[in-house]
Design a protein around this motif. Structure first.
Motif, short mmCIF file in Angstrom:
data_model
loop_
_atom_site.label_atom_id
_atom_site.label_comp_id
_atom_site.label_asym_id
_atom_site.label_seq_id
_atom_site.Cartn_x
_atom_site.Cartn_y
_atom_site.Cartn_z
N LEU A 1 0.86 -1.09 -0.14
CA LEU A 1 0.08 0.12 -0.01
C LEU A 1 0.77 1.30 0.07
O LEU A 1 1.67 1.31 0.76
CB LEU A 1 -0.97 -0.09 1.10
CG LEU A 1 -1.77 1.10 1.53
CD1 LEU A 1 -2.76 1.05 0.21
CD2 LEU A 1 -2.48 1.18 2.75
N LEU B 1 -8.28 6.70 -3.58
CA LEU B 1 -7.74 5.54 -3.59
C LEU B 1 -7.50 4.92 -5.05
O LEU B 1 -8.73 5.09 -5.72
CB LEU B 1 -8.41 4.41 -2.89
CG LEU B 1 -8.09 3.21 -2.57
CD1 LEU B 1 -6.77 3.03 -1.71
CD2 LEU B 1 -9.14 2.25 -1.78
N ALA C 1 -7.76 2.25 -7.56
CA ALA C 1 -8.12 0.60 -7.46
C ALA C 1 -8.18 0.17 -8.87
O ALA C 1 -9.22 -0.15 -9.25
CB ALA C 1 -9.46 0.75 -6.68
N ARG D 1 -8.56 -5.86 -3.22
CA ARG D 1 -8.01 -5.33 -1.93
C ARG D 1 -8.43 -3.73 -1.61
O ARG D 1 -8.77 -3.59 -0.76
CB ARG D 1 -6.63 -5.74 -1.87
CG ARG D 1 -6.09 -7.08 -1.94
CD ARG D 1 -6.85 -7.85 -0.81
NE ARG D 1 -6.84 -9.29 -1.25
CZ ARG D 1 -7.57 -10.14 -1.62
NH1 ARG D 1 -8.91 -9.79 -1.44
NH2 ARG D 1 -7.44 -11.44 -1.79
N ALA D 2 -8.24 -3.12 -2.85
CA ALA D 2 -8.47 -1.65 -2.56
C ALA D 2 -10.02 -1.45 -2.16
O ALA D 2 -10.15 -0.69 -1.56
CB ALA D 2 -8.22 -0.97 -3.92
N ARG D 3 -10.99 -2.33 -2.72
CA ARG D 3 -12.35 -2.15 -2.46
C ARG D 3 -12.53 -2.54 -0.90
O ARG D 3 -13.33 -1.85 -0.22
CB ARG D 3 -12.98 -3.02 -3.08
CG ARG D 3 -13.61 -2.43 -4.68
CD ARG D 3 -14.55 -3.28 -5.25
NE ARG D 3 -14.06 -4.77 -5.59
CZ ARG D 3 -13.57 -4.87 -6.71
NH1 ARG D 3 -13.23 -4.10 -7.71
NH2 ARG D 3 -13.14 -6.10 -7.24
N GLU D 4 -11.65 -3.51 -0.45
CA GLU D 4 -11.87 -3.65 1.06
C GLU D 4 -11.07 -2.80 1.93
O GLU D 4 -11.83 -2.14 3.05
CB GLU D 4 -11.01 -5.08 1.37
CG GLU D 4 -11.74 -6.45 0.82
CD GLU D 4 -10.73 -7.39 0.74
OE1 GLU D 4 -9.79 -7.53 1.82
OE2 GLU D 4 -10.98 -8.48 0.24
N ILE D 5 -10.13 -2.00 1.40
CA ILE D 5 -9.49 -1.00 2.11
C ILE D 5 -10.59 0.30 2.10
O ILE D 5 -10.56 0.94 3.08
CB ILE D 5 -8.19 -0.51 1.27
CG1 ILE D 5 -7.09 -1.60 1.74
CG2 ILE D 5 -7.72 0.73 2.10
CD1 ILE D 5 -5.84 -1.39 0.85
N ALA D 6 -11.09 0.62 0.94
CA ALA D 6 -12.02 1.52 0.71
C ALA D 6 -13.24 1.65 1.75
O ALA D 6 -13.74 2.40 2.40
CB ALA D 6 -12.59 1.62 -0.58
N ALA E 1 -13.32 0.03 4.55
CA ALA E 1 -12.72 0.31 6.17
C ALA E 1 -12.09 1.73 6.57
O ALA E 1 -12.02 2.04 7.66
CB ALA E 1 -11.38 -0.64 6.24
N VAL E 2 -11.58 2.50 5.42
CA VAL E 2 -11.17 3.70 5.64
C VAL E 2 -12.33 4.77 5.55
O VAL E 2 -13.26 4.73 4.75
CB VAL E 2 -10.17 4.17 4.59
CG1 VAL E 2 -9.53 5.49 4.62
CG2 VAL E 2 -9.14 3.29 4.88
#
Length: 109
Positions: A48, A61, A63, A93-98, A100-101
């Motif tokens: 990241l 982000l 993605a 993974r970017a969708r998962e981070i998005a 959570a953030v």
């Protein structure tokens, strides 16, 4: 992403952007980092990259499956702008981070 509660994290600051095109100890250490981590049995599953250079409102982000290199600076030699980092993206993974953030105002990305 199936992970333990805590993951190993490594923060690497780049210092002067000119380190990317010069031959110095910092560049050589960065080049040796991946092979060294693999030799220690640490699989690299995700990188990241966070940039504080952009002047925007909130967070953004990238993605996509094949992100382009973003040169978020100015006033340096052309050789630095010629540097490309064709790393594969990880849209899922970017969708998962998005998810959570949160933005500074508490809104989702």
């Amino acid at each position: 992403m199936t992970t333990p509660d805590r993951l190993p994290v490594l923060f690497v600051g780049h210092g002067s952007p000119l380190n990317a095109i010069g031959d110095n100890r910092w560049r050589r250490q960065w080049q040796a980092l991946g092979p060294e981590l693999r030799a220690r049995g640490l699989p690299i599953r995700l990188i990241l990259c966070v940039s504080a250079h952009w002047l925007t409102e909130g967070w953004w982000l990238t993605a996509m499956a094949q992100p382009r290199t973003i040169h978020d600076f100015g006033g340096f030699p052309q050789a630095l702008f010629d540097q490309q980092y064709p790393a594969p993206g990880a849209p899922e993974r970017a969708r998962e981070i998005a998810a959570a953030v949160r933005q500074p105002d508490g809104a989702p990305l």
